[in-house]
Design an enzyme around this catalytic site. Sequence first.
Site, short mmCIF file in Angstrom:
data_model
loop_
_atom_site.label_atom_id
_atom_site.label_comp_id
_atom_site.label_asym_id
_atom_site.label_seq_id
_atom_site.Cartn_x
_atom_site.Cartn_y
_atom_site.Cartn_z
N LYS A 256 7.39 4.08 13.87
CA LYS A 256 8.56 3.20 13.97
C LYS A 256 8.45 2.29 15.19
O LYS A 256 7.60 2.50 16.07
CB LYS A 256 9.82 4.07 14.02
CG LYS A 256 10.05 4.90 12.75
CD LYS A 256 11.36 5.68 12.83
CE LYS A 256 11.58 6.54 11.60
NZ LYS A 256 12.90 7.23 11.66
N TYR B 8 15.50 2.97 2.74
CA TYR B 8 16.57 3.90 3.12
C TYR B 8 17.76 3.81 2.15
O TYR B 8 18.90 3.94 2.57
CB TYR B 8 17.01 3.63 4.55
CG TYR B 8 16.03 4.11 5.60
CD1 TYR B 8 15.66 5.45 5.69
CD2 TYR B 8 15.47 3.21 6.53
CE1 TYR B 8 14.77 5.90 6.65
CE2 TYR B 8 14.57 3.66 7.50
CZ TYR B 8 14.23 5.00 7.56
OH TYR B 8 13.34 5.45 8.51
N ASN C 165 13.21 8.22 16.75
CA ASN C 165 12.44 9.46 16.61
C ASN C 165 10.99 9.21 16.17
O ASN C 165 10.34 10.08 15.59
CB ASN C 165 13.17 10.42 15.66
CG ASN C 165 13.45 9.77 14.32
OD1 ASN C 165 12.90 8.72 14.00
ND2 ASN C 165 14.28 10.41 13.52
N HIS D 272 8.40 8.20 10.68
CA HIS D 272 8.98 8.56 9.39
C HIS D 272 7.91 9.26 8.57
O HIS D 272 6.74 8.90 8.62
CB HIS D 272 9.42 7.29 8.63
CG HIS D 272 9.70 7.57 7.18
ND1 HIS D 272 10.91 8.06 6.73
CD2 HIS D 272 8.90 7.48 6.08
CE1 HIS D 272 10.85 8.24 5.42
NE2 HIS D 272 9.64 7.90 5.00
N GLU E 98 7.69 5.67 -1.88
CA GLU E 98 7.47 4.98 -0.60
C GLU E 98 6.06 4.40 -0.51
O GLU E 98 5.86 3.31 0.04
CB GLU E 98 7.76 5.94 0.56
CG GLU E 98 9.25 6.28 0.64
CD GLU E 98 9.57 7.40 1.62
OE1 GLU E 98 8.65 7.87 2.34
OE2 GLU E 98 10.74 7.82 1.66
O1 CDP Z 1 13.78 10.77 9.09
P1 CDP Z 1 14.49 11.98 8.55
O2 CDP Z 1 14.22 12.24 7.09
O3 CDP Z 1 14.24 13.20 9.40
O4 CDP Z 1 16.06 11.70 8.72
P2 CDP Z 1 17.16 11.06 7.75
O5 CDP Z 1 18.39 11.91 7.85
O6 CDP Z 1 16.62 10.81 6.38
O7 CDP Z 1 17.50 9.66 8.44
C1 CDP Z 1 16.60 8.59 8.38
C2 CDP Z 1 16.48 7.97 9.76
O8 CDP Z 1 17.73 7.36 10.11
C3 CDP Z 1 16.21 8.95 10.89
O9 CDP Z 1 14.84 9.28 11.01
C4 CDP Z 1 16.74 8.20 12.11
O10 CDP Z 1 15.79 7.26 12.61
C5 CDP Z 1 17.92 7.43 11.52
N1 CDP Z 1 19.26 8.07 11.76
C6 CDP Z 1 20.16 7.44 12.59
O11 CDP Z 1 19.88 6.35 13.10
N2 CDP Z 1 21.40 8.01 12.83
C7 CDP Z 1 21.73 9.18 12.26
N3 CDP Z 1 22.93 9.71 12.50
C8 CDP Z 1 20.81 9.84 11.42
C9 CDP Z 1 19.57 9.26 11.18
#
Ligand code: CDP
Length: 153
Positions: free
Chosen positions: A9, A49, A112, A115, A126
Amino acid sequence: MERTLILLKPDCIQRRLAGRILSRFEDKGFNIVAMKLMQITPDLARQHYAEHVAKGWYPALEKFITGGPVVAAIVEGLEAIRVVREMVGATSGLKAAAGTIRGDYSSSRQMNLVHASDGSEAATREINLYFKPEELVAFEPTITPWLRASDET
Ligand code: CDP
Ligand code: MG
């Protein structure tokens, strides 16, 4: 063999961590069979997303993920989808276990670093979203006989 999509990212690129994080997947024994530096457009972000577009935090996520270059790559290996997710760790860097990428390098729920596709359906979707078939370069590494026994497939 499985293939999964990873994205380094914008925070990962800006923090100059791309090499170190790619090394983790190389060190594990995975193959990188496609890779490119690119900037995600708002339209691509919404497709990627789709499950999060309606959430209150989506606008902030879109601003972040489109705010600088990313490296998109396809990682290949045995049980790659699950293993890569485990190497990446829990969503928040504050919750992710030490030893995972997010646990070692991130202190944020949003920023984080990486992805990874969360299942086989997501991986297929994807990979097709980020790469054309002709952008993949499948190859057999010469080191394979020293990565696993010949009956491990
Ligand atoms: O990436 P991952 O599958 O672990 O998490 P997700 O719940 O699918 O969310 C996608 C991405 O959105 C996360 O990796 C974060 O970068 C972002 N995110 C965020 O900005 N704020 C949140 N409350 C939760 C996720
Ligand atoms: Mg997710």
